[in-house]
Design a protein around this motif. Structure first.
Motif, short mmCIF file in Angstrom:
data_model
loop_
_atom_site.label_atom_id
_atom_site.label_comp_id
_atom_site.label_asym_id
_atom_site.label_seq_id
_atom_site.Cartn_x
_atom_site.Cartn_y
_atom_site.Cartn_z
N ALA A 20 -1.18 71.13 45.13
CA ALA A 20 -1.26 69.67 45.28
C ALA A 20 -2.71 69.21 45.26
CB ALA A 20 -0.58 69.24 46.58
N PHE A 21 -3.60 69.94 45.89
CA PHE A 21 -5.01 69.58 45.88
C PHE A 21 -5.57 69.59 44.46
CE2 PHE A 21 -9.54 70.61 46.04
CZ PHE A 21 -9.99 69.54 46.80
N GLU A 22 -5.18 70.58 43.68
CA GLU A 22 -5.66 70.68 42.30
C GLU A 22 -5.11 69.55 41.42
OE1 GLU A 22 -5.59 74.61 40.55
OE2 GLU A 22 -5.66 75.50 42.56
N LEU A 23 -4.00 68.94 41.83
CA LEU A 23 -3.39 67.85 41.07
C LEU A 23 -3.60 66.49 41.73
CD1 LEU A 23 -0.02 69.63 40.23
CD2 LEU A 23 -1.91 69.16 38.64
N LYS A 24 -4.48 66.41 42.71
CA LYS A 24 -4.61 65.20 43.55
C LYS A 24 -4.97 63.94 42.77
CE LYS A 24 -9.41 65.92 45.16
NZ LYS A 24 -9.91 66.28 43.90
N ASP A 25 -5.65 64.06 41.66
CA ASP A 25 -6.06 62.88 40.90
C ASP A 25 -5.08 62.52 39.79
OD1 ASP A 25 -8.39 62.50 42.42
OD2 ASP A 25 -9.44 64.02 41.24
N HIS A 26 -4.03 63.29 39.64
CA HIS A 26 -3.05 63.00 38.60
C HIS A 26 -2.23 61.77 39.02
CE1 HIS A 26 -0.20 63.43 35.42
NE2 HIS A 26 -0.90 64.47 34.94
N PRO A 27 -2.01 60.82 38.11
CA PRO A 27 -1.29 59.60 38.48
C PRO A 27 0.23 59.76 38.63
CG PRO A 27 -1.91 59.53 36.17
CD PRO A 27 -2.54 60.77 36.75
N ALA A 28 0.79 60.90 38.23
CA ALA A 28 2.25 61.09 38.31
C ALA A 28 2.71 61.22 39.75
CB ALA A 28 2.65 62.33 37.51
N LEU A 29 3.99 60.92 39.98
CA LEU A 29 4.63 61.17 41.27
C LEU A 29 4.62 62.67 41.51
CD1 LEU A 29 6.39 60.24 43.68
CD2 LEU A 29 8.36 60.45 42.16
#
Length: 124
Positions: free
Chosen positions: A78-87
Motif C-alpha cells: 500500500a505504501f508503494e502505491l500510495k500516490d496512485h489515484p485508483a481505489l
C-alpha cells in the motif's frame, strides 16, 4: 461486457483468483501483478487478464487495485502505491484499514468465508 472498468489485482493466491473470476464474469478488464516473471498456471484460463511482474505503474488507468497479498505485506505494498489515484482495497480480516490510509481512496473487502481456487462463490 463492461469494458469501462479496469482493475488491478496484486497477488496470485486464492483471493486474487476469485476476484479475477468475478471480474471476468462481469466483463471487467484485469491486470494481474505478481512476484513471478510468468503468469501462474491457475490464471491461464482467464480471457480478460494480462499479467505483469511487479506493481502497477502510476498513473496506470485503473479504477481499483485489489491487494491480494499476505497480511504482513499489505502495509508495504500500500505504501508503494500510495500516490496512485485508483481505489485501493485489501481483503484481510486481520489488517485494519489504517494500513491503507496513506492512499487517497481506500476500502476493505472481507469475504466471511474460506476461498479456495476452483470453488464457486456467491457474490450476490
Amino acid at each position: 461486457m463492461n469494458t469501462s472498468l479496469t482493475w488491478a489485482v496484486v497477488g496470485t493466491g486464492n483471493l486474487a483468483w476469485h476476484i479475477c473470476q468475478r471480474a471476468e464474469e462481469l466483463g471487467i478488464q484485469i491486470h494481474l501483478f505478481g512476484r513471478n516473471s510468468s503468469q501462474p498456471s491457475d490464471f491461464i484460463g482467464f480471457k480478460s487478464i494480462t499479467y505483469q511482474q511487479g506493481l502497477p505503474a502510476n498513473p496506470a488507468p485503473l479504477d481499483a487495485i485489489f491487494l491480494a497479498v499476505p497480511d504482513y505485506a499489505i502495509s508495504q505494498v500500500a505504501f508503494e502505491l500510495k500516490d496512485h489515484p485508483a481505489l485501493l482495497i485489501h481483503g484481510s480480516g486481520a489488517t485494519p484499514m489504517a494500513a491503507l490510509l496513506r492512499s487517497h481512496h481506500v476500502g476493505v473487502l472481507y469475504p466471511f468465508q474460506t476461498l479456495s481456487k476452483g470453488c464457486t462463490i456467491n457474490w450476490d
